[in-house]
Design a protein around this motif. Structure first.
Motif, PDB file in Angstrom:
ATOM      1  N   HIS A   1      -2.090  -2.696   1.009  1.00 48.59           N
ATOM      2  CA  HIS A   1      -3.516  -3.024   0.609  1.00 48.59           C
ATOM      3  C   HIS A   1      -4.374  -1.742   0.772  1.00 48.59           C
ATOM      4  O   HIS A   1      -5.043  -1.418   0.102  1.00 48.59           O
ATOM      5  N   ASN A   2      -4.364  -1.692   2.043  1.00 50.57           N
ATOM      6  CA  ASN A   2      -5.302  -0.545   2.977  1.00 50.57           C
ATOM      7  C   ASN A   2      -5.047   0.847   2.457  1.00 50.57           C
ATOM      8  O   ASN A   2      -6.002   1.460   2.017  1.00 50.57           O
ATOM      9  N   ASN A   3      -3.794   1.155   2.815  1.00 49.56           N
ATOM     10  CA  ASN A   3      -3.391   2.603   2.516  1.00 49.56           C
ATOM     11  C   ASN A   3      -3.205   3.082   1.227  1.00 49.56           C
ATOM     12  O   ASN A   3      -3.261   4.388   0.991  1.00 49.56           O
ATOM     13  N   PHE A   4      -2.494   2.088   0.293  1.00 54.83           N
ATOM     14  CA  PHE A   4      -2.224   2.630  -0.964  1.00 54.83           C
ATOM     15  C   PHE A   4      -3.323   2.074  -1.964  1.00 54.83           C
ATOM     16  O   PHE A   4      -3.936   2.851  -2.545  1.00 54.83           O
ATOM     17  N   SER A   5      -3.399   1.023  -2.242  1.00 53.39           N
ATOM     18  CA  SER A   5      -4.327   0.391  -3.392  1.00 53.39           C
ATOM     19  C   SER A   5      -5.844   0.787  -3.121  1.00 53.39           C
ATOM     20  O   SER A   5      -6.345   1.361  -4.044  1.00 53.39           O
ATOM     21  N   ALA A   6      -6.136   0.535  -1.840  1.00 55.78           N
ATOM     22  CA  ALA A   6      -7.790   0.762  -1.733  1.00 55.78           C
ATOM     23  C   ALA A   6      -8.193   2.208  -1.663  1.00 55.78           C
ATOM     24  O   ALA A   6      -8.989   2.507  -2.191  1.00 55.78           O
ATOM     25  N   ARG A   7      -7.176   2.963  -0.938  1.00 54.89           N
ATOM     26  CA  ARG A   7      -7.559   4.416  -1.074  1.00 54.89           C
ATOM     27  C   ARG A   7      -7.229   5.021  -2.578  1.00 54.89           C
ATOM     28  O   ARG A   7      -8.044   5.910  -2.958  1.00 54.89           O
ATOM     29  N   ALA A   8      -6.472   4.448  -3.415  1.00 52.84           N
ATOM     30  CA  ALA A   8      -6.261   4.840  -4.812  1.00 52.84           C
ATOM     31  C   ALA A   8      -7.783   4.630  -5.531  1.00 52.84           C
ATOM     32  O   ALA A   8      -7.944   5.609  -6.498  1.00 52.84           O
TER      33      ALA A   8
END
Length: 168
Positions: free
Chosen positions: A84-91
């Protein structure tokens, strides 16, 4: 007294864990009564309760398996939360706190486990949007995060599933 939202959510998470423990205890210790009570009206529920009781009994007799499942759960949940934090949220250019990340990950997982729609389509995204709104994330941004996150989850499942299927 104004209680910080993260403290409120931590208390809610603790209450959910306690409810799950009580629920599992009820299945283990009062499962027969539950099966007798719901068996005629909900045979699939009764079958599920019986299967859960059998698996919990088997697991309790194997301390190695119990310890292994506990130990393996830690990295799985860490990867789930970091996704959630590293991939989706950063996207979507969003920085989430650890409390927001974990709450969203657990809430989305639980929502997807309830078989309302195939693969949790719609309920997964709605859950992420609702939880992130508690952390003052705008609805369009939270919905975008939910869509991206669901896509990443499905892509990972298909990639690792294909590798596993080919290997088997």
């Amino acid at each position: 007294v104004d209680v910080p939202r993260s403290r409120y959510l931590a208390g809610a998470a603790f209450a959910i864990v306690i409810a799950l423990i009580i629920g599992l205890g009820a299945v283990v210790f009062a499962g027969e009564g539950l099966v007798d009570r719901f068996g005629n009206r909900a045979p699939r529920l009764a079958e599920g309760i019986n299967n859960l009781r059998d698996m919990l009994r088997l697991l309790s007799r194997n301390p190695f398996a119990l310890a292994l499942s506990g130990i393996l759960s830690i990295p799985v949940w860490c990867l789930e939360a970091s996704k959630h934090n590293n991939f989706s949220a950063r996207a979507v250019n969003l920085n989430l706190t650890i409390v927001a990340t974990v709450t969203t990950a657990v809430g989305a997982f639980v929502a997807q486990a309830i078989p309302i729609t195939p693969a949790g389509i719609g309920t997964y995204e709605a859950t992420i949007t609702a939880i992130l709104s508690l952390f003052n994330v705008q609805t369009p941004l939270a919905t975008s995060l939910g869509l991206i996150d669901h896509f990443v989850r499905v892509a990972l499942i298909y990639v690792f599933g294909a590798i596993t299927t080919i290997h088997i």
